[in-house]
Design an enzyme around this catalytic site. Structure first.
Site, PDB file in Angstrom:
ATOM      1  N   CYS A 133       0.834  -1.211   0.000  1.00 42.50           N
ATOM      2  CA  CYS A 133       0.000   0.000   0.000  1.00 42.50           C
ATOM      3  C   CYS A 133       0.865   1.257   0.000  1.00 42.50           C
ATOM      4  CB  CYS A 133      -0.955  -0.029   1.190  1.00 42.50           C
ATOM      5  SG  CYS A 133      -2.281   1.203   1.099  1.00 42.50           S
ATOM      6  N   ASP A 160      -3.523   1.700  10.189  1.00 46.78           N
ATOM      7  CA  ASP A 160      -4.656   2.611  10.390  1.00 46.78           C
ATOM      8  C   ASP A 160      -5.097   2.589  11.832  1.00 46.78           C
ATOM      9  OD1 ASP A 160      -4.847   1.890   7.343  1.00 46.78           O
ATOM     10  OD2 ASP A 160      -5.826   3.817   7.698  1.00 46.78           O
TER      11      ASP A 160
HETATM   12  C1  RUB Z   1      -3.798   3.386   3.543  1.00 43.88           C
HETATM   13  C2  RUB Z   1      -3.117   2.437   4.456  1.00 43.88           C
HETATM   14  C3  RUB Z   1      -1.850   2.925   5.096  1.00 43.88           C
HETATM   15  C4  RUB Z   1      -2.184   3.464   6.491  1.00 43.88           C
HETATM   16  C5  RUB Z   1      -0.999   4.185   7.102  1.00 43.88           C
HETATM   17  O1  RUB Z   1      -5.099   2.965   3.205  1.00 43.88           O
HETATM   18  O2  RUB Z   1      -3.586   1.355   4.748  1.00 43.88           O
HETATM   19  O3  RUB Z   1      -0.927   1.878   5.251  1.00 43.88           O
HETATM   20  O4  RUB Z   1      -3.257   4.382   6.412  1.00 43.88           O
HETATM   21  O5  RUB Z   1      -0.686   5.336   6.366  1.00 43.88           O
HETATM   22  P1  RUB Z   1      -6.042   3.951   2.332  1.00 43.88           P
HETATM   23  P2  RUB Z   1       0.060   6.565   7.061  1.00 43.88           P
HETATM   24  O6  RUB Z   1      -5.293   4.265   1.066  1.00 43.88           O
HETATM   25  O7  RUB Z   1      -7.286   3.182   2.103  1.00 43.88           O
HETATM   26  O8  RUB Z   1      -6.279   5.192   3.157  1.00 43.88           O
HETATM   27  O9  RUB Z   1       1.357   5.995   7.558  1.00 43.88           O
HETATM   28  O10 RUB Z   1       0.256   7.558   5.931  1.00 43.88           O
HETATM   29  O11 RUB Z   1      -0.782   7.074   8.146  1.00 43.88           O
END
Ligand code: RUB
Length: 305
Positions: free
Chosen positions: A129, A198
């Site tokens: 991701c 998340d």
């Molecule tokens: C994004 C996702 C990321 C986390 C952490 O999912 O799963 O790994 O949100 O991101 P989506 P961060 O694209 O559905 O939002 O480290 O930027 O908080």
């Protein structure tokens, strides 16, 4: 309610703002906009506006405790201020938002500093991701002169892996982009797996983009260390009281736009990785075992409970 709040909630819902940190930052900025635009004169009017804003932002995505914790903290600063007039309360929203954003920035830097130490020369780093926390950690490692490669999954159905790949190329990091189902084939060449989060539950399980749980199992099978990088405030306090964390289910159209009628398509956005598969949570307090997150959060942010 401020127009900016509606627009932000819609952008979050449509994934125009993506990733837990960015979602939280956008929500905080929407609160700042509300503080600027409000015409509320009394405490009662202002609190109503804030609570409506909270409900709208919370409804934009189901699995985002960092955003919820941020909004809850800012509102609690207003509630505890004892101020009565709209202007004074709006100023508290502005100053608390600013403080929260600064703290988030400090955590991000600390996490990158701590996490970059786990990257050694010639390592192959596997990620999934797009996590801004992960890519910042990798940019820090690169800045420190380390040479490493990245393997990243495309991340169906909405391809956040492309954002990661582009960021890595911009940094000058050799990057290999694979379809999600090739994860097992490429795990054997990886040295370390690093993903974002998340949400973190009271049991120390981590919720991240769908597929993360499978990647953790593959890392376990191949005996590769699996790290999660996340701010402590991704902890979800509701899980202490027994609540399950809600896993957002998104539109089937993201998976297959013109799918045959009557076909049932499921599209959960996140999954749960059990703490047994996580070597460590790299957070602003250091590299800690996942089951210790609740204790550390209780010490650092007791207000969250
Ligand atoms: C994004 C996702 C990321 C986390 C952490 O999912 O799963 O790994 O949100 O991101 P989506 P961060 O694209 O559905 O939002 O480290 O930027 O908080």
């Amino acid at each position: 309610m401020a127009q900016a709040v509606r627009v932000t909630a819609e952008r979050i819902r449509k994934l125009e703002v993506q990733g837990a940190r960015n979602v939280a930052i956008a929500a905080i900025k929407a609160l700042e906009a509300l503080a600027e635009e409000t015409s509320a004169k009394t405490r009662k009017q202002f609190m109503k506006e804030l609570k409506d804003t909270q409900a709208t932002l919370f409804a934009s995505r189901a699995t985002e405790p960092l955003m919820r914790n941020a909004v809850r903290w800012i509102i609690s600063q207003v509630e505890n201020s004892g101020k009565e007039n709209g202007d004074a309360l709006a100023k508290i929203v502005a100053s608390s938002s600013n403080q929260f954003l600064k703290n988030l920035e400090t955590s991000k830097e600390l996490i990158a500093e701590i996490g970059a130490k786990r990257i050694r020369n010639n390592m192959v780093v596997f990620t999934h991701c797009h996590s801004s926390t992960v890519t910042h950690l990798l940019s820090k490692a690169k800045e420190e002169g380390k040479t490493f490669e990245v393997v990243c999954t495309e991340t169906r159905p909405v391809f956040q892996g492309r954002i990661t790949a582009k960021e890595m190329l911009a940094l000058g990091v050799k990057t290999t982009f694979i379809v999600d189902s090739a994860a097992r084939s490429f795990m054997r060449n990886a040295d370390i797996v690093i993903v974002g989060a998340d949400a973190i539950t009271s049991e120390g399980n981590v919720i991240n983009k769908i597929g993360t749980g499978t990647i953790a199992l593959l890392a376990h099978e191949a005996r590769k260390p699996f790290y999660v990088v996340a701010e402590l405030l991704k902890f979800d306090p509701a899980t202490v009281c027994g609540e399950y964390l809600q896993i957002e289910e998104r539109s089937p159209k993201e998976v297959w736009k013109d799918a045959p009628e009557k076909l049932e398509i499921r599209n959960p956005a996140f999954d749960v990785t059990r703490r047994d598969f996580i070597h460590g949570v790299i957070c602003e307090e250091g590299v800690i075992p996942p089951h210790a997150v609740s204790e550390v959060i209780l010490r650092k942010h007791p207000w969250i409970f």
